[in-house]
Scaffold this motif. Sequence first.
Motif, PDB file in Angstrom:
ATOM      1  N   ARG A 101       0.845  -1.199   0.000  1.00 12.32           N
ATOM      2  CA  ARG A 101       0.000   0.000   0.000  1.00 12.32           C
ATOM      3  C   ARG A 101       0.875   1.242   0.000  1.00 12.32           C
ATOM      4  NH1 ARG A 101      -4.641   2.617   1.313  1.00 12.32           N
ATOM      5  NH2 ARG A 101      -4.343   4.533   2.517  1.00 12.32           N
ATOM      6  N   ALA A 102       1.935   1.212   0.801  1.00 13.60           N
ATOM      7  CA  ALA A 102       2.856   2.345   0.869  1.00 13.60           C
ATOM      8  C   ALA A 102       3.460   2.645  -0.507  1.00 13.60           C
ATOM      9  CB  ALA A 102       3.964   2.066   1.881  1.00 13.60           C
ATOM     10  N   LEU A 103       3.883   1.593  -1.218  1.00 15.16           N
ATOM     11  CA  LEU A 103       4.490   1.795  -2.531  1.00 15.16           C
ATOM     12  C   LEU A 103       3.501   2.420  -3.510  1.00 15.16           C
ATOM     13  CD1 LEU A 103       6.500  -1.546  -2.936  1.00 15.16           C
ATOM     14  CD2 LEU A 103       7.344   0.674  -2.170  1.00 15.16           C
ATOM     15  N   LEU A 104       2.242   1.968  -3.473  1.00 18.14           N
ATOM     16  CA  LEU A 104       1.242   2.514  -4.384  1.00 18.14           C
ATOM     17  C   LEU A 104       0.909   3.965  -4.057  1.00 18.14           C
ATOM     18  CD1 LEU A 104      -1.241  -0.485  -4.795  1.00 18.14           C
ATOM     19  CD2 LEU A 104       0.553   0.260  -6.339  1.00 18.14           C
ATOM     20  N   VAL A 105       0.821   4.284  -2.777  1.00 15.99           N
ATOM     21  CA  VAL A 105       0.531   5.667  -2.381  1.00 15.99           C
ATOM     22  C   VAL A 105       1.673   6.590  -2.786  1.00 15.99           C
ATOM     23  CG1 VAL A 105       0.223   7.225  -0.406  1.00 15.99           C
ATOM     24  CG2 VAL A 105      -1.023   5.057  -0.501  1.00 15.99           C
ATOM     25  N   ILE A 106       2.902   6.138  -2.568  1.00 14.89           N
ATOM     26  CA  ILE A 106       4.067   6.953  -2.927  1.00 14.89           C
ATOM     27  C   ILE A 106       4.055   7.270  -4.417  1.00 14.89           C
ATOM     28  CG2 ILE A 106       6.590   6.941  -3.142  1.00 14.89           C
ATOM     29  CD1 ILE A 106       6.562   5.202  -0.535  1.00 14.89           C
ATOM     30  N   ARG A 107       3.797   6.257  -5.250  1.00 17.90           N
ATOM     31  CA  ARG A 107       3.769   6.512  -6.698  1.00 17.90           C
ATOM     32  C   ARG A 107       2.605   7.420  -7.076  1.00 17.90           C
ATOM     33  NH1 ARG A 107       3.459   8.584 -10.440  1.00 17.90           N
ATOM     34  NH2 ARG A 107       3.665   7.953 -12.627  1.00 17.90           N
ATOM     35  N   SER A 108       1.466   7.278  -6.415  1.00 18.60           N
ATOM     36  CA  SER A 108       0.315   8.113  -6.745  1.00 18.60           C
ATOM     37  C   SER A 108       0.560   9.580  -6.400  1.00 18.60           C
ATOM     38  CB  SER A 108      -0.934   7.608  -6.004  1.00 18.60           C
ATOM     39  OG  SER A 108      -0.830   7.850  -4.609  1.00 18.60           O
ATOM     40  N   GLN A 109       1.404   9.823  -5.396  1.00 14.43           N
ATOM     41  CA  GLN A 109       1.716  11.186  -5.006  1.00 14.43           C
ATOM     42  C   GLN A 109       2.706  11.848  -5.948  1.00 14.43           C
ATOM     43  OE1 GLN A 109       0.191  12.926  -2.702  1.00 14.43           O
ATOM     44  NE2 GLN A 109      -1.074  11.171  -2.140  1.00 14.43           N
ATOM     45  N   SER A 110       3.720  11.088  -6.368  1.00 10.55           N
ATOM     46  CA  SER A 110       4.778  11.718  -7.161  1.00 10.55           C
ATOM     47  C   SER A 110       5.706  10.671  -7.746  1.00 10.55           C
ATOM     48  CB  SER A 110       5.580  12.677  -6.268  1.00 10.55           C
ATOM     49  OG  SER A 110       6.777  13.065  -6.867  1.00 10.55           O
ATOM     50  N   LEU A 111       5.976  10.771  -9.032  1.00 11.61           N
ATOM     51  CA  LEU A 111       6.956   9.883  -9.661  1.00 11.61           C
ATOM     52  C   LEU A 111       8.360  10.129  -9.102  1.00 11.61           C
ATOM     53  CD1 LEU A 111       7.759   7.725 -11.698  1.00 11.61           C
ATOM     54  CD2 LEU A 111       7.851   9.507 -13.467  1.00 11.61           C
ATOM     55  N   PRO A 112       8.798  11.395  -8.910  1.00 13.18           N
ATOM     56  CA  PRO A 112      10.120  11.620  -8.306  1.00 13.18           C
ATOM     57  C   PRO A 112      10.265  11.002  -6.917  1.00 13.18           C
ATOM     58  CG  PRO A 112       9.372  13.622  -9.368  1.00 13.18           C
ATOM     59  CD  PRO A 112       8.221  12.662  -9.403  1.00 13.18           C
ATOM     60  N   LEU A 113       9.192  10.994  -6.120  1.00 12.20           N
ATOM     61  CA  LEU A 113       9.259  10.360  -4.804  1.00 12.20           C
ATOM     62  C   LEU A 113       9.486   8.857  -4.937  1.00 12.20           C
ATOM     63  CD1 LEU A 113       6.458  12.054  -2.659  1.00 12.20           C
ATOM     64  CD2 LEU A 113       8.918  12.095  -2.222  1.00 12.20           C
ATOM     65  N   PHE A 114       8.806   8.245  -5.902  1.00 12.65           N
ATOM     66  CA  PHE A 114       8.974   6.810  -6.125  1.00 12.65           C
ATOM     67  C   PHE A 114      10.382   6.515  -6.619  1.00 12.65           C
ATOM     68  CE2 PHE A 114       8.346   2.766  -8.366  1.00 12.65           C
ATOM     69  CZ  PHE A 114       7.669   2.051  -7.386  1.00 12.65           C
ATOM     70  N   ILE A 115      10.885   7.373  -7.503  1.00  6.41           N
ATOM     71  CA  ILE A 115      12.254   7.211  -7.982  1.00  6.41           C
ATOM     72  C   ILE A 115      13.234   7.341  -6.820  1.00  6.41           C
ATOM     73  CG2 ILE A 115      14.065   8.280  -9.395  1.00  6.41           C
ATOM     74  CD1 ILE A 115      11.862   9.048 -11.392  1.00  6.41           C
ATOM     75  N   LEU A 116      12.979   8.291  -5.929  1.00  7.31           N
ATOM     76  CA  LEU A 116      13.835   8.473  -4.748  1.00  7.31           C
ATOM     77  C   LEU A 116      13.938   7.170  -3.961  1.00  7.31           C
ATOM     78  CD1 LEU A 116      15.318  10.440  -2.691  1.00  7.31           C
ATOM     79  CD2 LEU A 116      13.096  10.556  -1.531  1.00  7.31           C
ATOM     80  N   LEU A 117      12.809   6.538  -3.711  1.00  6.24           N
ATOM     81  CA  LEU A 117      12.784   5.300  -2.930  1.00  6.24           C
ATOM     82  C   LEU A 117      13.524   4.174  -3.645  1.00  6.24           C
ATOM     83  CD1 LEU A 117      11.747   3.485  -0.619  1.00  6.24           C
ATOM     84  CD2 LEU A 117       9.668   3.137  -1.979  1.00  6.24           C
ATOM     85  N   ILE A 118      13.158   3.924  -4.893  1.00  2.00           N
ATOM     86  CA  ILE A 118      13.711   2.780  -5.615  1.00  2.00           C
ATOM     87  C   ILE A 118      15.212   2.932  -5.853  1.00  2.00           C
ATOM     88  CG2 ILE A 118      13.612   1.433  -7.738  1.00  2.00           C
ATOM     89  CD1 ILE A 118      11.187   1.142  -5.857  1.00  2.00           C
ATOM     90  N   VAL A 119      15.642   4.105  -6.277  1.00  2.00           N
ATOM     91  CA  VAL A 119      17.067   4.307  -6.569  1.00  2.00           C
ATOM     92  C   VAL A 119      17.887   4.286  -5.282  1.00  2.00           C
ATOM     93  CG1 VAL A 119      18.780   5.864  -7.572  1.00  2.00           C
ATOM     94  CG2 VAL A 119      16.564   5.578  -8.683  1.00  2.00           C
ATOM     95  N   THR A 120      17.327   4.806  -4.193  1.00  2.00           N
ATOM     96  CA  THR A 120      18.030   4.740  -2.909  1.00  2.00           C
ATOM     97  C   THR A 120      18.288   3.292  -2.514  1.00  2.00           C
ATOM     98  OG1 THR A 120      17.037   6.810  -2.122  1.00  2.00           O
ATOM     99  CG2 THR A 120      17.940   5.329  -0.458  1.00  2.00           C
ATOM    100  N   VAL A 121      17.280   2.448  -2.670  1.00  4.09           N
ATOM    101  CA  VAL A 121      17.431   1.026  -2.341  1.00  4.09           C
ATOM    102  C   VAL A 121      18.486   0.377  -3.237  1.00  4.09           C
ATOM    103  CG1 VAL A 121      16.269  -1.211  -2.371  1.00  4.09           C
ATOM    104  CG2 VAL A 121      15.113   0.779  -1.407  1.00  4.09           C
ATOM    105  N   ILE A 122      18.429   0.674  -4.535  1.00  6.27           N
ATOM    106  CA  ILE A 122      19.386   0.083  -5.473  1.00  6.27           C
ATOM    107  C   ILE A 122      20.811   0.511  -5.144  1.00  6.27           C
ATOM    108  CG2 ILE A 122      20.155   0.076  -7.887  1.00  6.27           C
ATOM    109  CD1 ILE A 122      17.201   0.291  -8.684  1.00  6.27           C
ATOM    110  N   LEU A 123      21.005   1.803  -4.891  1.00  3.43           N
ATOM    111  CA  LEU A 123      22.349   2.308  -4.592  1.00  3.43           C
ATOM    112  C   LEU A 123      22.856   1.809  -3.243  1.00  3.43           C
ATOM    113  CD1 LEU A 123      22.186   5.993  -5.894  1.00  3.43           C
ATOM    114  CD2 LEU A 123      23.276   4.007  -6.951  1.00  3.43           C
ATOM    115  N   THR A 124      21.949   1.667  -2.279  1.00  2.00           N
ATOM    116  CA  THR A 124      22.346   1.126  -0.983  1.00  2.00           C
ATOM    117  C   THR A 124      22.830  -0.311  -1.132  1.00  2.00           C
ATOM    118  OG1 THR A 124      20.757   2.524   0.211  1.00  2.00           O
ATOM    119  CG2 THR A 124      21.559   0.569   1.354  1.00  2.00           C
TER     120      THR A 124
END
Length: 259
Positions: free
Chosen positions: A116-139
């Motif tokens: 649910r969190a992932l869907l809400v984040i994407r619904s709010q903003s694509l840059p926010l979703f990118i922030l989450l996914i890329v942070t995880v990948i880089l970590t």
Amino acid sequence: MKERIITALCLLVVVLPLVYLGGWWFMGLGLMVTGVAVWEMMIMHDQLTKVPIWMKIPVVMATLGIVFVSNLAFALLVFVIQSLLLLIVYGVLKKINVETGFFYTQVLIYIGFSFRALLVIRSQSLPLFILLIVTVILTDSGAYFTGRLFGKHKLAPKISPKKTVEGAIGGWLAGVTFVFLFGLKQQLFTEMWILIVLALGLPILSQIGDLVASALKRKYGIKDYGNIFPGHGGVMDRVDSQLLAGILLYVLLYFNGLG
């Protein structure tokens, strides 16, 4: 390796357009992935206690309900009702043991609210979703390469023998750096404290999520959660690091009136 690369490229071709389009396209992807993820968790638990399929389906439906509804209070209500049903089944029908009841309840919390969190984040903003996914990948990438180069002290040898303290620190620094740079460039938050909390917390929770998933696989004696993605395992093997990190971002959005 070749199989992993081919699968990864196929996933990117399918997933990236849906992430970009958002809306019902991404919602459909999210519901499908959620259903598979919760099913993988229950199949994994079958190795200890075999549960009939008719008892698994309501858990899947309730988890999808938590993900789909727009109101958090209703999502909590779905969770409470499902938990009570599990207790009734345990107490009256005696079809499952109490450990299985609690495990299924935890699946509802972990999978339902995380997706649910992932869907809400994407619904709010694509840059926010990118922030989450890329942070995880880089970590994850930072931890891998730092560990390969400088790793000497084991982080959690009983859970994931290859992970090191040095790698975890390197991954955390990579995640922190990206969150600050991307967050400031995109002007994602009006208050600096939110950016600071995310920069410090997202990389840590990403690594904890990965360790939690590894610990569960160790407990149940499996290598992967599934085999839906050749060379990569199941859905949970691909999203384990995003779940807890996504909840942190979701909570901050919610208490700022956006979730």
